[in-house]
Design an enzyme around this catalytic site. Structure first.
Site, PDB file in Angstrom:
ATOM      1  N   LYS A 225       0.701  -1.188  -0.056  1.00  0.00           N
ATOM      2  CA  LYS A 225      -0.362  -0.011   0.131  1.00  0.00           C
ATOM      3  C   LYS A 225       0.966   1.185  -0.138  1.00  0.00           C
ATOM      4  O   LYS A 225       2.117   1.083   0.027  1.00  0.00           O
ATOM      5  CB  LYS A 225      -1.035   0.037   1.134  1.00  0.00           C
ATOM      6  CG  LYS A 225      -1.748  -1.423   1.164  1.00  0.00           C
ATOM      7  CD  LYS A 225      -2.802  -1.448   0.220  1.00  0.00           C
ATOM      8  CE  LYS A 225      -3.302  -2.883  -0.053  1.00  0.00           C
ATOM      9  NZ  LYS A 225      -4.334  -3.476   0.812  1.00  0.00           N
TER      10      LYS A 225
HETATM   11  C1  LIG Z   1      -5.203  -4.440   0.877  1.00  0.00           C
HETATM   12  C2  LIG Z   1      -6.742  -4.277   0.834  1.00  0.00           C
HETATM   13  C3  LIG Z   1      -7.532  -4.778   1.899  1.00  0.00           C
HETATM   14  C4  LIG Z   1      -7.154  -5.218   3.155  1.00  0.00           C
HETATM   15  O1  LIG Z   1      -6.188  -4.643   3.867  1.00  0.00           O
HETATM   16  P1  LIG Z   1      -5.047  -5.758   5.013  1.00  0.00           P
HETATM   17  O2  LIG Z   1      -4.343  -4.529   5.678  1.00  0.00           O
HETATM   18  O3  LIG Z   1      -4.355  -6.421   3.873  1.00  0.00           O
HETATM   19  O4  LIG Z   1      -6.244  -6.548   5.806  1.00  0.00           O
HETATM   20  C5  LIG Z   1      -8.876  -4.517   1.620  1.00  0.00           C
HETATM   21  N1  LIG Z   1      -9.502  -3.925   0.433  1.00  0.00           N
HETATM   22  C6  LIG Z   1      -8.611  -3.781  -0.383  1.00  0.00           C
HETATM   23  C7  LIG Z   1      -9.204  -3.025  -1.640  1.00  0.00           C
HETATM   24  C8  LIG Z   1      -7.316  -4.094  -0.457  1.00  0.00           C
HETATM   25  O5  LIG Z   1      -6.596  -3.791  -1.574  1.00  0.00           O
END
Ligand SMILES: *Cc1c(COP(=O)(O)O)cnc(C)c1O
Length: 384
Positions: free
Chosen positions: A183
């Protein structure tokens, strides 16, 4: 062909992050404490939210939000199928029914119109997804259900730094961010729920840590007061201070990161424009700031004469990593088999699910890297 493999993503971890972690490790207090509280305050200030709750993951955030909202059997949760599986999985685990709405073919996001058509008397929650760093049009979705017992919770996992109509995502309503290593900023693993609903936030603070009623950080004792009692059964989704220390440094760098991402994305757009087999995404028509979490293209499989999976394999042979965000949830084994989902139900989602591919994009990439990806794409296509 380039020599070293170019991964599709790589977190930018510098000396400052390493020094911050070292300091926490040496401090005698490494789990939830002062750094986590500081990160919550800094993140809330960054997005303009009244409250923020730091968590072990975005998925954990969705879990306790569903619990706090009381989403369960008989309830419908409206979500795109073009998303990460976590929201849908958790809705199902809570006993609720996911209701998939199709996305716009060229923004990959739900629209107020498609969402409105899916609302029924059983709808309890709507989860729009801000896709790839672009902003979904959430205000009209929220306005459309105002006064009804329907919550709107934004999946902002891709939206650290994204703004819509002059306001950062997270400033209004309830939004869930992720700090997974791919992210825009990372804490190793981690997440944050931002909300303007003080009662919901109080509930989330309990549910994230065993259901204990007290969240005050005790300076002498470190952590929670030992007298804290269970007010309701809770989970364990607290963020450690080790993670929060990384997050604090990353948050200071986020604008630099996102500026760099935008430069690289602009270069991709320009260089890819003449390639007929590559179909770009379209920016939504309302004023918004893109955080360029991902750079997604669609392969015109008819013109190219080969599949997207083949395209990804050809790029890999040329030492270029790619990602796939996302394979439609409703076509994945469990949902297809258990819920009777099949092809034809969500035409735009399915069309994209067969054609999308995420190209390498991360702040430490160079312009030359972008050019080499584009050259590899040209070669992959020319190879027939
Ligand atoms: C990464 C992601 C999540 C989940 O986040 P985590 O921190 O990995 O649990 C949820 N929704 C989307 C669209 C994502 O890309």
């Amino acid at each position: 062909m380039r020599e070293a493999f170019l991964p599709f993503c790589k977190p930018s971890i510098g000396d400052a992050e390493i020094a911050a972690v070292r300091e926490v490790l040496r401090s005698g207090w490494i789990t939830t404490g002062a750094r986590s509280a500081e990160f919550e305050a800094a993140f809330a200030a960054h997005v303009g939210a009244p409250h923020a709750v730091a968590l072990a993951s975005g998925t954990g955030g969705m879990h306790i939000v569903l619990k706090a909202l009381g989403v369960g059997p008989g309830d419908e949760v409206i979500t795109p199928s073009m998303t990460w599986v976590s929201t849908v999985n958790l809705a199902v685990l809570a006993g609720a029914t996911p209701v998939f709405v199709d996305v716009d073919r060229d923004t990959l996001m739900v629209t107020p119109e498609t969402v409105a058509r899916a609302v029924t008397d059983r709808t309890r929650l709507i989860v729009p997804v801000h896709f790839a760093g672009a902003a979904a049009d959430v205000d009209p979705i929220r306005d459309g259900v105002a006064g009804r017992p329907i919550a709107v919770v934004e999946d902002a996992a891709h939206a650290v730094g994204t703004a819509c109509r002059g306001r950062r995502i997270g400033a209004v309503g309830t939004s869930i961010f992720s700090f997974h290593p791919i992210k825009n900023i990372t804490t190793g693993e981690g997440g944050m729920v931002c909300s303007d609903d003080a009662a919901l936030v109080e509930r989330l603070r309990r549910l994230k840590f065993h259901g204990l009623g007290v969240d005050a950080h005790d300076r002498q004792m470190q952590g929670r007061a030992p007298q804290a009692e269970v007010v309701e059964p809770g989970y364990k989704y607290n963020m450690t201070d080790i993670a929060a220390a990384i997050g604090l440094v990353q948050l200071r760098r986020v604008e630099t990161f996102n500026r760099r991402r935008a430069e690289l994305a602009a270069r991709y757009r320009e260089r890819l424009e003449p390639i007929d087999e590559i179909i770009p995404l379209r920016d939504p028509p309302y004023p918004a700031t893109h955080s360029w979490h991902l750079f997604i293209v669609r392969l015109d499989i008819d013109k190219a004469g080969f599949s997207r999976d083949d395209f990804m394999a050809r790029l890999k042979q040329r030492h270029i990593g790619t990602g796939l965000h996302f394979r439609a949830v409703h076509l994945q084994k469990y949902y297809a088999q258990q819920m009777g989902m099949r092809r034809g139900m969500l035409p735009h989602t399915e069309w994209n699910s067969d054609r999308i591919c995420s190209l390498p994009l991360f702040p430490d990439m160079t312009g030359e890297d972008v050019d080499e990806v584009v050259d590899a794409i040209k070669e992959a296509i020319a190879a027939g």
